[in-house]
Design an enzyme around this catalytic site. Structure first.
Site, PDB file in Angstrom:
ATOM      1  N   ASP A 344     -32.246  92.514  94.918  1.00 14.10           N
ATOM      2  CA  ASP A 344     -31.317  92.298  93.807  1.00 14.10           C
ATOM      3  C   ASP A 344     -30.090  93.182  93.930  1.00 14.10           C
ATOM      4  OD1 ASP A 344     -33.203  94.435  93.469  1.00 14.10           O
ATOM      5  OD2 ASP A 344     -32.255  94.785  91.524  1.00 14.10           O
ATOM      6  N   GLU A 345     -29.049  92.800  93.224  1.00 12.45           N
ATOM      7  CA  GLU A 345     -27.892  93.663  92.969  1.00 12.45           C
ATOM      8  C   GLU A 345     -27.357  94.400  94.194  1.00 12.45           C
ATOM      9  OE1 GLU A 345     -28.602  94.897  88.323  1.00 12.45           O
ATOM     10  OE2 GLU A 345     -29.232  96.301  89.865  1.00 12.45           O
ATOM     11  N   VAL A 346     -26.982  93.652  95.202  1.00 14.91           N
ATOM     12  CA  VAL A 346     -26.436  94.308  96.391  1.00 14.91           C
ATOM     13  C   VAL A 346     -24.935  94.513  96.211  1.00 14.91           C
ATOM     14  CG1 VAL A 346     -26.249  94.238  98.885  1.00 14.91           C
ATOM     15  CG2 VAL A 346     -28.202  93.162  97.746  1.00 14.91           C
TER      16      VAL A 346
END
Lengths: 545, 545
Positions: A344-346
């Site tokens: 997630d959330e790179v």
């Protein structure tokens, strides 16, 4: 001065002799559901089928026993059950056993003296680990001459013991009683989890164990251990000890040793709880970089490295060598069939700044070409360790090819209905967390909001709905540590527990309030600082501060 | 997965390979102030004048002593100070004293071995109770051959001991050190309070004492004990024992006996804290009616009594007889010069329904004629007991004539500026709580909001501003009991503590974050489960669950 009234500021400002307040106190009252006893007593989560008669029996600590039924496939050698018998005896009689009557005392005619536990399947699974396909069903019959708890496997027996303990109540003299009861029970969803985050704040083992204990009281069966993240790397890896040596908040006092991890896993197993660790990559990995050279991407400022680092470096072979060895270790340390790989959330800023990382265009946006390929390679690596994987929804959203048994974890958007529709339409198994971010606190009874969620409330076929195997309540760690985790989690997570266990039509909020109030006092009596739902009291208040 | 990002739902939904997340992680970072050490170390609340040099001294548990200065007007017979010396020794060396060096060890040349406490005024006030006019100032000089703490009264000495303990830090080997320091300190406001509510939930004595202890660590000096309310009457009255016998949640396990109350008052006194009880009337009194016949107004449904009861019955002489006796007892049980009489949020529905209670018109609204007169009579009664009174703002708003020394408690409206202006313009002393309702929880660092309040930020003359004697952080009890009170109160209330103690220009939020983070870990080390401000760790985490 009641604070519920705070929101009616303008009117209140007109003062106490003007009679404008008439309705506000009523408003407060209606906010609290009726405090009447439920016909289901303090049962939580509510079993699938319950029949409680008015006939009651007494139980005494000196006479009452929990024993293996003669026909049971699990005997004295099944320490999982033997431990559970002791634990539930303590829960049921802990506060009264000092008054215990003499052992030679005759039992009265309406006294219940025995609960027989009967594992009906030839393989009790006593020494196994629970899994997503474990049979958790049980049947409980409370009657004379003895109560019987039948379950195909030990997992159902554990739940049945909890249910039996919830049937006990005290009469006005403190004597324990139980009514004649028949229960047939099984979970609506197979995956009922709690996510705890030991990276933003280190969680002492004692706190984790206390919460596993409480999870069992609520029939949760998955501990999603978000064990590492940007902020710290408390997992002591035997293969890469530098990761925690450099990446933990403190290399000795703020790490989980192999022995700690083993203890958590066994403590959980004894309570029918799976432990699924999350090692989130390629983002959320700042702490990994401290002990593993070249693992993170060097960020550039113009044409020069800036000295800071971004996500895992996807263009070096050494990265994949590391991942290979690391996940090989993880696959042996954690027995569960699944590992959570995050995804997630790179943050792409750093990748884009690095001249060695090529960009590619999708629609109007440039993004690193390596993005897909890192995840694809990681999934291949984990597949070679014979583990299944869970991933946060972004990995699915971006079209990465996933193994058919992948569990897609939906977390974005409080409603999340469309995402559930998409994931299941693509044929993937999914679990829901989006409406159950318990770290997002607010004033008053937010448990009701969690309780009212219906996980299958999305457009889809029956086949699609079957792909929803459950959900998880998440307590992210930015604002939570040993000081406040337990009261913040309970009984708010209990609302999620009932939603995931009980039948779809168990939605009466008043009945839930009444049962949950009693369930919360039971948790308090068992030493868990579960916070109150509203103005009230427990017969035995929490003893700590 | 970090939950701070939850609010950026739409963008996130576009997924992890689109590079849209770039800025969100940064956003999260900026939300947290810089985690750099403050030049003021861990001092909280910040003293008025501080000079810390770079010269440092070691302290060891075996050599260090806190002693009365020869010239001090308080000697070994002042048990308040002797107790405080032991308490602060334990705070300073509690976690290391087991390693204590041999007593015969010579002290090194740069070792500080003594703190001399010098009460400079002829009357130390050692055996008195603190009051709103108590001198709380002190001067602290840390240097060789010994540190000196000078204070006119014991109250300043207590604060100085806390400050001295806050100057200690550990070097990398765990050795205690302190830098040469000069501090001159006094509070900006005289009334710095915490309101706890033991009616919505009973608070065990242990919880109250732990929070008094923590108040002292934060230099709070008033415990506003909202002891009874609608929900329960835990105060055991010697004159009217039926009040708690019938009105408490439980007549034995959920009451404060005279001995309990005495213990709370003395425990508070020993820490320089006043105990101001609140007995709120005429509303908020449902629990009073259970044990005192005819005290509450019978409500009518049409022409008949409905069986329910409203506020205190203002038209019976017995009401005033009761009040007379009751407040006579209160005036002897609670030594403070003030009692809080409430007077807020009166619901008129019942009074209006009762045919014996006449209505009168003000503007367009009918209200009971007895409304003013009840309060007026009550204030007269309390005046005869030689107590001053505090009241919630509604009593002032409605023009009741108040004694000149009355403290008007402003609670309505987060900003509350206009009310402060009005109250002080009328010449009354006031305290502020409106922006400090700590029971109204929300996600993330709300302490900053409390910290940024400036109590004198209203239009008024210098004379008016002087009438603001302080404020109180209120933790109403609807959602709070022993399980969650302490971590919910601390360190959020610490923000209020600094606002009320430190100079007006102490407003640097980054510096505050850094000092408060350390102060919170100090509270944790002293056994108080003060919750974290943000992702972080304490060298010694909380040991409970």
């Amino acid at each position: 001065m009641s604070t519920t009234l705070k929101f009616t500021v303008l009117l209140l400002a007109l003062g106490f002799c003007r009679g404008l307040l008439d309705n506000y106190i009523d408003e407060e009252e209606t906010e609290a559901p009726d405090a009447q006893a439920s016909k289901f007593g303090s049962l939580w989560p509510l079993p699938q089928k319950v029949q409680i008669s008015e006939v009651s029996f007494k139980l005494t600590s000196s006479s009452f026993k929990i024993v293996d039924a003669k026909e049971s496939s699990a005997g004295p050698s099944c320490s999982l059950l033997q431990d559970a018998y002791r634990r539930y005896y303590e829960y049921m009689f802990g506060s009264t056993k000092k008054l215990g009557l003499s052992k030679s005392r005759r039992t009265g005619p309406s006294e219940l003296t025995e609960l027989q536990v009967w594992i009906t399947s030839p393989d009790s699974e006593c020494d196994d680990y629970p899994s997503v396909t474990s049979d958790e069903s049980y049947e409980l019959s409370v009657d004379l001459p003895f109560a019987v708890l039948k379950a195909p496997k030990v997992w159902g027996a554990l739940h049945g013991l909890e249910t039996f303990s919830q049937l006990l109540y005290e009469d006005e003299y403190g004597a324990k009683s139980v009514n004649a009861t028949t229960i047939s029970d099984f979970p609506r969803f197979a995956h009922r989890g709690i996510l705890l985050d030991s990276s933003r704040h280190f969680l002492p083992i004692k706190v984790i164990l206390a919460n596993l204990e409480t999870m069992a009281m609520n029939k949760f069966n998955v501990f999603h251990w978000h064990i590492v993240d940007d902020q710290s790397f408390p997992y002591l890896s035997r293969t890469f000890p530098q990761l925690s040596q450099q990446g933990a908040y403190h290399p000795y006092t703020h790490v989980y040793t192999p022995a700690d991890v083993k203890m958590v896993i066994e403590f959980a197993r004894l309570r029918g709880i799976r432990v699924i660790p999350e090692f989130d990559t390629p983002g959320h990995t700042q702490s990994w970089g401290k002990g593993q050279k070249d693992l993170l991407t060097p960020c550039y400022s113009g044409s020069k490295p800036s000295g800071t680092f971004g996500p895992i470096n996807p263009i070096l072979n050494t990265t994949y060598d590391f991942m290979n060895q690391f996940f090989k270790e993880i696959s042996t340390v954690f027995p569960d069939a699944y590992v959570h790989l995050g995804g997630d959330e790179v943050d792409f800023t750093c990748w884009r700044s690095n001249p060695d990382i090529q960009l590619q265009q999708t629609g109007i946006i440039l993004h690193p070409k390596v993005c897909f390929s890192f995840i694809v390679k990681l999934l291949d690596i984990v597949t070679t360790t014979n583990k299944g994987y869970m991933i946060w929804q972004e990995v699915f959203d971006n079209g990465v090819k996933l193994k058919p048994d992948t569990v897609v974890h939906v977390w974005i958007g409080g409603g999340s209905n469309e995402e559930m529709e998409k994931v299941t339409a693509a044929g993937y198994t999914t679990i829901l967390s989006a409406p159950w971010y318990l770290d997002l606190i607010s004033y008053a009874q937010d448990w009701q909001k969690y309780y009212k969620v219906e996980p299958l409330n999305f457009n889809g076929t029956e086949e699609q709905k079957k792909l929803v195997i459950g959900g998880e309540a998440c307590l992210w760690g930015e604002y939570v540590d040993a000081t406040n985790l337990t009261p913040r989690l309970w009984p708010r997570a209990s609302a999620v527990a009932e939603r995931l266990w009980s039948a779809k039509d168990v939605t009466d909020i008043n009945d839930a309030f009444n049962r949950l109030s009693m369930h919360r006092c039971r948790m308090v009596e068992r030493g868990i600082p579960a916070e109150p739902l509203f103005s009230s009291y427990c017969p035995r208040e929490y003893k700590g501060i």
